[in-house]
Design an enzyme around this catalytic site. Structure first.
Site, mmCIF file in Angstrom:
data_model
loop_
_atom_site.group_PDB
_atom_site.id
_atom_site.type_symbol
_atom_site.label_atom_id
_atom_site.label_comp_id
_atom_site.label_asym_id
_atom_site.label_seq_id
_atom_site.Cartn_x
_atom_site.Cartn_y
_atom_site.Cartn_z
ATOM 1 C CB CYS A 30 -4.157 7.258 32.316
ATOM 2 S SG CYS A 30 -3.825 6.517 30.714
ATOM 3 C CB CYS A 49 -3.806 9.317 26.294
ATOM 4 S SG CYS A 49 -3.729 7.756 27.191
ATOM 5 C CG ASN A 79 -5.315 -3.263 14.668
ATOM 6 O OD1 ASN A 79 -4.552 -3.167 15.634
ATOM 7 N ND2 ASN A 79 -4.895 -3.145 13.422
ATOM 8 C CE LYS A 93 -4.257 -1.927 1.772
ATOM 9 N NZ LYS A 93 -5.244 -2.025 2.853
ATOM 10 C CG ASN A 108 2.823 -5.215 12.707
ATOM 11 O OD1 ASN A 108 2.311 -4.279 13.312
ATOM 12 N ND2 ASN A 108 2.476 -6.465 12.917
ATOM 13 C CB CYS A 150 -7.522 8.485 29.330
ATOM 14 S SG CYS A 150 -6.038 9.365 29.804
ATOM 15 C CB CYS A 186 -15.500 -10.281 6.526
ATOM 16 S SG CYS A 186 -15.421 -9.317 5.035
#
Lengths: 174, 429
Positions: free
Chosen positions: B318, B241, B199, B139, B162, B244, B265
């Protein structure tokens, strides 16, 4: 945890919980965490063996303990189906769970992300998040991979997507 | 091809001249017309524009920036050309990231850093940007190919990796810190990070990096059912954040036999993704070029056309330690911030000779600032009315767990444990 079968539940309670909240970038704390990971894995593996429910092999592929490789298997209709198992410890571990990969099954099932990462979103990620940092690799295998294999392998075999290695010789060995 | 066609045209002319029969002329003319249209077709093939040194506001068809520079004449942006000094990192070049990158490229952004490890697939064709002939390319590679054609003035850096792995994260961090593009810039090497990933794990990684680098970033997302999305501005220490307020965790205790077989999917629509990319880059332009109001959270519900906005304060408990550090710094910097705000207000008051709105104040009404620090926690109390009980355990629960004596055992050796596991692994069950 209601809804899980009693065997999984009692197995889970016998895997030692972890206490150190540390990821691979945390130096000495990570070494401590790694020790706890090993203890949990040793306890889980020996428990499986004594219950005649041995179903995986896993070991660190690098000295830092950030990459793990091994095998897992599942018995369906008296035939054993074995797969390579691998995963990386994510940089934000243990806040995020490891993404367990079965590269040989990549592209064979919808319950999988690219690269053979099994889908854990619904049945496992919430449990992991709720139990951070007490769950480790052993728990991920017990509550993430084992139910996935139990749900997916029978369907993959019955639909012909995967074949037993001795399929041609119509063998009956277990 | 063009020159060859012209030669044919010349041959045709000489051939025509050698025939004296006028009845053939119309035939020759027809053929000449067809060749001439082919010549003009050949001329209009792929054209590459050369780099432009300065952005000009001149209104001519050949100026790629005339419509953008017009923002200054319209009084929207004070100095548009500043955009060439800015670096933006786009993490995830999918349905949102690729479109956001194209928008920034067309706006003439200075430098774009692109991160993704995926390849273009035919299944991506329901979204914008990538073309079927790019299937199989990474990509990042495909994006740079298209984007540098659109605007050669932009500096592109692509990272095919990644970011959730240890190695990927290190490369990610050092690429954000690299200041070779603008050595005089304060802080990190980029002005803004845009998270366009799909994700939770990757979002947590971007969050970690930005908290550590004190780097402002924007998060974007489209729901799995493709009919809602959101964008969010994250300023470490100042706003919540990503760790948090963790996503609503519902441990439903799913039975493995009832595991959904569909659901991995995700659905996607070019419309929703385009809208979210547009909102994201709009907010980016407002943030970088300092116009309008930069939104801190904007949701988009496509089914009801509902656009909720809200603000989120950081969580003092946090779980991310870098976030806590940034929160502390932000509180410590409050006096300086207040002083700056005061001088700004005074300067504005000086420039506009303001007269009081009301000459008298019969009822002694005064305006009280309710956004003061430290008064936010006054409402909470541990004492509950009779019949009510706290359902959730207190926040620090796990810290108080009795530390098992095993963990502090100095005799534990990592190599020993590793060997124990290997022995177990080697044994036949």
């Amino acid at each position: 945890m209601e809804g899980w079968d009693p065997t999984t539940k009692s197995t889970l309670t016998q895997i030692p919980l972890l206490t150190t909240k540390a990821g691979p970038r945390d130096g000495a704390a990570w070494t401590q965490r790694l020790k706890e990971e090993y203890k949990a894995l040793i306890a889980y593996t020996s428990m499986n063996k004594s219950n005649d429910n041995d179903w995986f092999r896993i070991s660190a592929a690098n000295p830092e303990g950030t990459r793990w490789t091994g095998k897992c298997w599942y018995v369906h209709n008296l035939l054993k189906y074995e797969f390579d198992l691998q995963f990386d410890i994510p940089v934000t571990y243990p806040a995020t769970a490891p993404e367990l990969e079965l590269p040989q099954l990549d592209g064979k099932t919808h319950k999988m992300y690219r690269g053979g990462k099994i889908c854990l979103t619904v049945h496992f990620k919430p449990l992991w998040a709720k139990n951070c940092p007490r769950f480790g690799i052993a728990h991920a295998l017990c509550l993430g991979l084992a139910p996935w294999l139990a749900a997916e392998i029978p369907i993959l075999v019955d639909s012909g997507m995967i074949k037993h290695k001795d399929d041609a010789a119509s063998s009956s060995e277990v | 091809m063009e020159t060859e066609l012209k030669e044919i045209l010349n041959d045709l002319k000489s051939l025509q001249n050698s025939f004296s029969d006028p009845s053939l002329h119309s035939q020759f003319d027809k053929i000449r017309c067809r060749i001439e249209s082919l010549v003009s077709l050949a001329k209009s093939g792929p054209m590459h524009r050369s780099k432009v040194k300065d952005m000009s506001a001149e209104v001519v068809d050949s100026n790629p920036y005339s419509r953008l520079m017009a923002l200054q004449r319209m009084g929207i942006v004070e100095n548009y050309e500043r955009i060439r000094q800015f670096s933006v990192a786009v993490v995830g070049i999918g349905g949102v990231g690729s479109v956001a990158a194209e928008m920034l490229t067309r706006c003439g952004i200075g430098r774009l850093l692109l991160y993704d490890y995926d390849k273009v697939e035919l299944a991506n064709m329901n979204r914008l940007f990538f073309r079927p002939e790019q299937v199989g390319m990474t990509k990042t590679e495909a994006a740079v190919q298209t984007l540098s054609d659109i605007n050669p003035d932009v500096v592109f850096e692509s990272y095919t990796m990644n970011i959730t792995t240890i190695q990927g994260f290190e490369t990610f961090m050092s690429s954000l810190q690299n200041k070779s593009f603008n050595p005089n810039k304060e802080g990190s090497g980029v002005d803004l990070v845009l998270s366009c990933v799909d994700n939770y794990e990757a979002r947590m990684v971007v969050n970690q990096a930005c908290n550590e680098l004190n780097q402002t970033w924007m998060e974007s997302g489209v729901s799995e059912n493709a009919v809602s999305g959101h964008i969010q501005l994250l300023v470490p220490g100042e706003t919540a954040c990503f760790a948090c307020a963790p996503p609503l965790v519902v441990a439903s205790g799913v039975d493995e036999r009832t595991l959904k077989r569909e659901g991995v999917c995700a659905a996607s629509l070019p419309t929703t993704m385009g809208v979210v990319a547009g909102l994201l880059v709009q907010n980016t332009l407002k943030y970088l070029l300092k116009f309008g109001q930069v939104t801190s959270y904007l949701g988009y519900n496509a089914l009801k056309d509902y656009f909720p906005t809200m603000e989120m304060k950081p969580n003092p408990q946090c779980s991310n330690s870098a976030c806590l550090k940034r929160q502390e710094e932000f509180i410590l910097a409050k006096p300086a911030r207040d002083a700056a705000a005061r001088t700004k207000i005074e300067a504005e008051a000086l420039s506009s000779t303001e007269s009081p709105v009301h000459a008298d104040n019969e009822w002694n009404i005064s305006v009280v600032d309710d956004s003061e620090f430290g008064v936010t926690n006054t409402g909470s109390s541990d004492v509950l009315p009779e019949g009510l009980a706290h359902e959730l355990p207190s926040a620090d629960g796990y810290e108080n767990l009795p530390a098992s004596e095993e963990t502090s055992n100095p005799l534990d050796d990592l190599d020993d444990l590793r060997k124990q596991l290997e022995t177990l692994n080697a044994e036949k069950s």
